[in-house]
Motif scaffolding. Structure first.
Motif, PDB file in Angstrom:
ATOM      1  N   LEU A 164       0.830  -1.205   0.000  1.00  0.00           N
ATOM      2  CA  LEU A 164       0.000   0.000   0.000  1.00  0.00           C
ATOM      3  C   LEU A 164       0.866   1.257   0.000  1.00  0.00           C
ATOM      4  CD1 LEU A 164      -2.918  -0.979   2.416  1.00  0.00           C
ATOM      5  CD2 LEU A 164      -2.839  -1.056  -0.081  1.00  0.00           C
ATOM      6  N   ASP A 165       1.984   1.212   0.722  1.00  0.00           N
ATOM      7  CA  ASP A 165       2.914   2.341   0.689  1.00  0.00           C
ATOM      8  C   ASP A 165       3.443   2.561  -0.728  1.00  0.00           C
ATOM      9  OD1 ASP A 165       2.509   2.491   3.384  1.00  0.00           O
ATOM     10  OD2 ASP A 165       4.503   1.779   3.968  1.00  0.00           O
ATOM     11  N   ALA A 166       3.752   1.462  -1.421  1.00  0.00           N
ATOM     12  CA  ALA A 166       4.260   1.570  -2.788  1.00  0.00           C
ATOM     13  C   ALA A 166       3.214   2.183  -3.714  1.00  0.00           C
ATOM     14  CB  ALA A 166       4.673   0.193  -3.306  1.00  0.00           C
ATOM     15  N   ILE A 167       1.953   1.773  -3.543  1.00  0.00           N
ATOM     16  CA  ILE A 167       0.883   2.351  -4.363  1.00  0.00           C
ATOM     17  C   ILE A 167       0.763   3.848  -4.098  1.00  0.00           C
ATOM     18  CG2 ILE A 167      -1.616   2.367  -4.730  1.00  0.00           C
ATOM     19  CD1 ILE A 167      -1.587  -0.647  -4.154  1.00  0.00           C
ATOM     20  N   ALA A 168       0.794   4.216  -2.814  1.00  0.00           N
ATOM     21  CA  ALA A 168       0.674   5.633  -2.460  1.00  0.00           C
ATOM     22  C   ALA A 168       1.812   6.454  -3.058  1.00  0.00           C
ATOM     23  CB  ALA A 168       0.648   5.783  -0.943  1.00  0.00           C
ATOM     24  N   MET A 169       3.033   5.944  -2.964  1.00  0.00           N
ATOM     25  CA  MET A 169       4.185   6.670  -3.510  1.00  0.00           C
ATOM     26  C   MET A 169       4.055   6.869  -5.014  1.00  0.00           C
ATOM     27  SD  MET A 169       7.249   4.747  -1.454  1.00  0.00           S
ATOM     28  CE  MET A 169       7.246   4.658   0.341  1.00  0.00           C
ATOM     29  N   ILE A 197       6.595  12.726   4.904  1.00  0.00           N
ATOM     30  CA  ILE A 197       5.357  12.749   5.685  1.00  0.00           C
ATOM     31  C   ILE A 197       5.418  11.758   6.845  1.00  0.00           C
ATOM     32  CG2 ILE A 197       2.882  12.237   5.622  1.00  0.00           C
ATOM     33  CD1 ILE A 197       2.872  13.271   2.735  1.00  0.00           C
ATOM     34  N   ILE A 198       5.846  10.526   6.553  1.00  0.00           N
ATOM     35  CA  ILE A 198       5.919   9.506   7.600  1.00  0.00           C
ATOM     36  C   ILE A 198       6.971   9.877   8.643  1.00  0.00           C
ATOM     37  CG2 ILE A 198       6.354   7.082   8.073  1.00  0.00           C
ATOM     38  CD1 ILE A 198       3.737   7.749   6.580  1.00  0.00           C
ATOM     39  N   ASP A 207       0.771   8.645  17.151  1.00  0.00           N
ATOM     40  CA  ASP A 207       0.536   7.232  17.401  1.00  0.00           C
ATOM     41  C   ASP A 207       0.452   6.450  16.100  1.00  0.00           C
ATOM     42  OD1 ASP A 207      -0.424   5.325  19.767  1.00  0.00           O
ATOM     43  OD2 ASP A 207      -1.589   4.848  17.963  1.00  0.00           O
ATOM     44  N   ALA A 208       0.919   5.192  16.132  1.00  0.00           N
ATOM     45  CA  ALA A 208       0.959   4.365  14.916  1.00  0.00           C
ATOM     46  C   ALA A 208      -0.430   4.174  14.323  1.00  0.00           C
ATOM     47  CB  ALA A 208       1.589   3.009  15.234  1.00  0.00           C
ATOM     48  N   TYR A 209      -1.453   4.108  15.157  1.00  0.00           N
ATOM     49  CA  TYR A 209      -2.807   3.932  14.638  1.00  0.00           C
ATOM     50  C   TYR A 209      -3.239   5.135  13.809  1.00  0.00           C
ATOM     51  CZ  TYR A 209      -2.805   0.254  18.160  1.00  0.00           C
ATOM     52  OH  TYR A 209      -2.483  -0.842  18.907  1.00  0.00           O
ATOM     53  N   TYR A 210      -2.900   6.321  14.294  1.00  0.00           N
ATOM     54  CA  TYR A 210      -3.235   7.525  13.535  1.00  0.00           C
ATOM     55  C   TYR A 210      -2.440   7.585  12.235  1.00  0.00           C
ATOM     56  CZ  TYR A 210      -5.499   9.106  17.827  1.00  0.00           C
ATOM     57  OH  TYR A 210      -6.309   9.197  18.931  1.00  0.00           O
ATOM     58  N   GLN A 211      -1.194   7.121  12.283  1.00  0.00           N
ATOM     59  CA  GLN A 211      -0.383   7.104  11.069  1.00  0.00           C
ATOM     60  C   GLN A 211      -1.032   6.237   9.991  1.00  0.00           C
ATOM     61  OE1 GLN A 211       3.809   6.341  11.452  1.00  0.00           O
ATOM     62  NE2 GLN A 211       3.967   7.399  13.418  1.00  0.00           N
ATOM     63  N   GLU A 212      -1.560   5.069  10.383  1.00  0.00           N
ATOM     64  CA  GLU A 212      -2.212   4.197   9.414  1.00  0.00           C
ATOM     65  C   GLU A 212      -3.454   4.857   8.828  1.00  0.00           C
ATOM     66  OE1 GLU A 212      -2.987   0.532  11.362  1.00  0.00           O
ATOM     67  OE2 GLU A 212      -0.875  -0.068  11.460  1.00  0.00           O
ATOM     68  N   MET A 213      -4.219   5.575   9.663  1.00  0.00           N
ATOM     69  CA  MET A 213      -5.408   6.266   9.164  1.00  0.00           C
ATOM     70  C   MET A 213      -5.029   7.358   8.175  1.00  0.00           C
ATOM     71  SD  MET A 213      -8.055   6.482  12.387  1.00  0.00           S
ATOM     72  CE  MET A 213      -6.896   6.924  13.673  1.00  0.00           C
ATOM     73  N   VAL A 214      -3.958   8.089   8.490  1.00  0.00           N
ATOM     74  CA  VAL A 214      -3.515   9.151   7.585  1.00  0.00           C
ATOM     75  C   VAL A 214      -2.995   8.550   6.283  1.00  0.00           C
ATOM     76  CG1 VAL A 214      -1.858  11.019   7.276  1.00  0.00           C
ATOM     77  CG2 VAL A 214      -3.023  10.743   9.464  1.00  0.00           C
ATOM     78  N   ILE A 218      -4.288   9.392   2.562  1.00  0.00           N
ATOM     79  CA  ILE A 218      -3.390   9.835   1.493  1.00  0.00           C
ATOM     80  C   ILE A 218      -3.614   9.003   0.229  1.00  0.00           C
ATOM     81  CG2 ILE A 218      -0.968   9.926   0.775  1.00  0.00           C
ATOM     82  CD1 ILE A 218      -0.252  10.651   3.654  1.00  0.00           C
ATOM     83  N   ILE A 219      -3.743   7.679   0.397  1.00  0.00           N
ATOM     84  CA  ILE A 219      -3.953   6.810  -0.758  1.00  0.00           C
ATOM     85  C   ILE A 219      -5.265   7.140  -1.455  1.00  0.00           C
ATOM     86  CG2 ILE A 219      -4.347   4.417  -1.464  1.00  0.00           C
ATOM     87  CD1 ILE A 219      -2.471   3.566   0.795  1.00  0.00           C
TER      88      ILE A 219
END
Length: 237
Positions: A164-169, A197-198, A207-214, A218-219
């Motif tokens: 998913l990170d690769a798709i977003a990038m 951003i990360i 928090d890691a949970y908020y990072q996943e939501m963000v 982004i995606i």
């Protein structure tokens, strides 16, 4: 050399199977690659019995633990070593040149823009798709080797959600999910933006949970922007 060769061979084989499923069996690319991902992770857990596999040798560590000058320093004695940044930049330059100046690149863009038109133009679409997926699998294997070398261990659970990170990038960098548009330069810039951003999230101790939501936002936002740009282009055309 043995784990390197086996790792590259596994990635190449997985990519080739994906290509055959997509090009000849006409299975949707998302389903074929998702199925391969789940199956490969299951095979890795079965092979390792769920345990981490360690690589304590300095030669394997040299794949990704070197500095930017290409050396790995053990104490005060420099030895040959690579840096992930150098590997990344080298592959980026190579594929930018391939996509922009080679027949391979022109065929990729042609098939991505209009597969039927590419077929009418005499391109063997199925064979080219197999080639593209094989290369993609090989590059995934390179990433896995670099990651396991960096950590000096390999685990079946490593790399989860990296897709998913690769798709977003890629989408942030201007790659169209509909195909036919995008560049390596744009993808590199997208990776840098996403990384900043990360890193910012980590710096402010989000928090890691908020990072996943963000990340999810982004995606979705990047894909929505891509769809809007396509509609706008179609209206202008």
């Amino acid at each position: 050399i043995v784990p390197i060769a086996v790792g590259l061979a596994c990635g190449l084989l997985a990519g080739a199977v994906n290509g055959v499923l997509v090009a000849y069996a006409r299975i949707p690319a998302f389903i074929a690659t998702l199925g391969m991902m789940v199956a490969a992770r299951g095979a890795a857990r079965w092979w390792s019995n769920g345990d981490p596999v360690s690589f304590p040798t300095g030669s394997f560590a040299a794949l990704s633990n070197g500095d930017l000058l290409g050396t790995l320093t053990f104490g005060l004695v420099p030895a040959p070593g690579l840096n992930p940044v150098l590997i990344f930049l080298g592959l980026a330059i190579l594929f930018q040149l391939l996509l922009k100046y080679s027949l391979y690149g022109r065929r990729c863009y042609a098939i991505g823009s209009n597969e039927e038109a590419a077929r009418m133009a005499g391109i063997d679409v199925a064979r080219h798709k197999v080639l593209v997926y094989t290369i993609a699998g090989s590059l995934a294997a390179v990433a896995a080797l670099v990651l396991s070398s960096k950590n000096l261990t390999a685990q079946a659970g490593m790399g989860i959600m990296y897709e998913l990170d690769a798709i977003a990038m890629a989408v942030i960098g201007g790659v169209s999910l509909a195909g036919g548009r995008g560049s390596i330069v744009g993808t590199v810039l997208g990776a840098l933006i996403f990384g900043v951003i990360i890193s910012g999230f980590t710096s402010i101790r989000l928090d890691a949970y908020y990072q996943e939501m963000v990340k999810g936002a982004i995606i979705v936002g990047a894909v929505g922007l891509d769809v809007w740009r396509q509609k706008r282009r179609a209206q202008r055309g």
